[in-house]
Design a protein around this motif. Sequence first.
Motif: not given
Length: 374
Positions: A88-94
Motif C-alpha cells: 500500500r503505497d502513499w504520497v504526501d498528503g495521505d
Amino acid sequence: MSSQRFDAGVYGRRIAAARSATAQAGLAGLVITPGYDLRYLLGSRAQTFERLTALVLPVSGEPTVVVPRLELAALRQSAVTDLGLAVRDWVDGDNPYQLVAAAMGGAPAATAVTDSMPALHLLPLADVLGVVPVLATDVLRELRMVKDAAEVDVLRKAGAAIDRVHARVPEFLVPGRTEADVAADIAEAIVAEGHSEVAFVIVGSGPHGADPHHEFSDREIQIGDIVVVDIGGAYAPGYNSDSTRTYSIGDPSPEVAQQYSVLQRAQRAAVEAVRPGVTAEQVDAAAREVLADAGLAEYFVHRTGHGIGLSVHEEPYIVAGNDLPLLAGMAFSVEPGIYFPGQWGARIEDIVVVSDDGAQPVNNGPHELIVVAV
C-alpha cells in the motif's frame, strides 16, 4: 542467496513464525518499521525517515507493506515481491497511519511495534489505532536469538574472514607505528578478507589495553606493549563477525604470561560450559570463577558475552542475573578479559553457536598470547 539478502523462502518462514508468536502472545498484530527487525523479516535495508515505511503483520489478515511511493524502488530489493506481499503505497498528503490501521483490521486492538520505531511514528500510530502499542521485543526475541541454518552458515563465513584478518595483524604491529596506523590497515584487511563493511576496530596498546572500549589513538606501539585487538565487520547479507586477540610486542614478562594463561583457562572454561539448558549466567560464572580462584576477579569488569547476528550486540547477553536457558542455534561471544588500569589489559573473544551438545566456535585462531617478533 544474493549479496543483499537470503532467498525469499527464509523470510517467508520468519514471517510465519512471527505471526504465530504474535498470536501466542495474545496480540492482534505487529507493526515493524525500518531497523534490524525489518531486515530480519524482509531482508529490507530501508532506513527510517519522516515518511512512514512499515511491515504490518496482523494475526488475522494478510501481511501488508505500507511505503511512500518514492521508496517503492528501494523496497523491491527486499523479499516483498518474491513473497507476493500486499503493498500500500502513499504520497504526501495521505495518512499512512490509517493505512496501517486498515491493514490491522480497523478496530482498536493490542498491537506490538518494533523497539526502534521513532516517536514521530509511534504517537500518530497510537492515535489512529486507538490503543498504545506494546514493544514487539518479547515476540521477536527468541526468533532472532535462535539462528537458522542460513544464518549460522553466514556467521561461520564471517568468523573465518575475521580469523584471516587476525592472522595478518602481527605484520601491522610494528614499533613506532601508531594505533591509528594499525587500525587503518586492519580496516582495509577486514574488507579485503571478504566483509562488506567494517563494523569496528579497537587497537589498545599498553595502558590503553586496560580500557575495554578504547578505539585507537596516536599512541605509538612500543616494544614490551601488550596490545588488545578487537575487530569485526558485516558479512553479506549483513551478519557480523567479532573477535578479540591479544598480542605482545616482544616476549612478555613472566607475570604477564602467567596472568594471561589464567585468562586463557577462563575463556576455555566458559566455552566448555555452553550447552542447551545451561543458563546464560552460568556461562558467565564459569569464566569468572577461574579468574576469582587466581585472585583476578576484580580485573574482569564486563559481562562475558553478547549475542550477535544482524546487530553486533543483541540478545542473549551472557551476564550475571540472566537466567535464560540456552537453546541450540543461539550465537554469542565468549570474551572474558582482565584489565589493569594504567598498565595493560587482555581479552580473548570467540563467537560460538550452541549445538545440541555443546558449543561450536566460528573462530579458530590461536588463543595464546601472540608474540610479535621485534
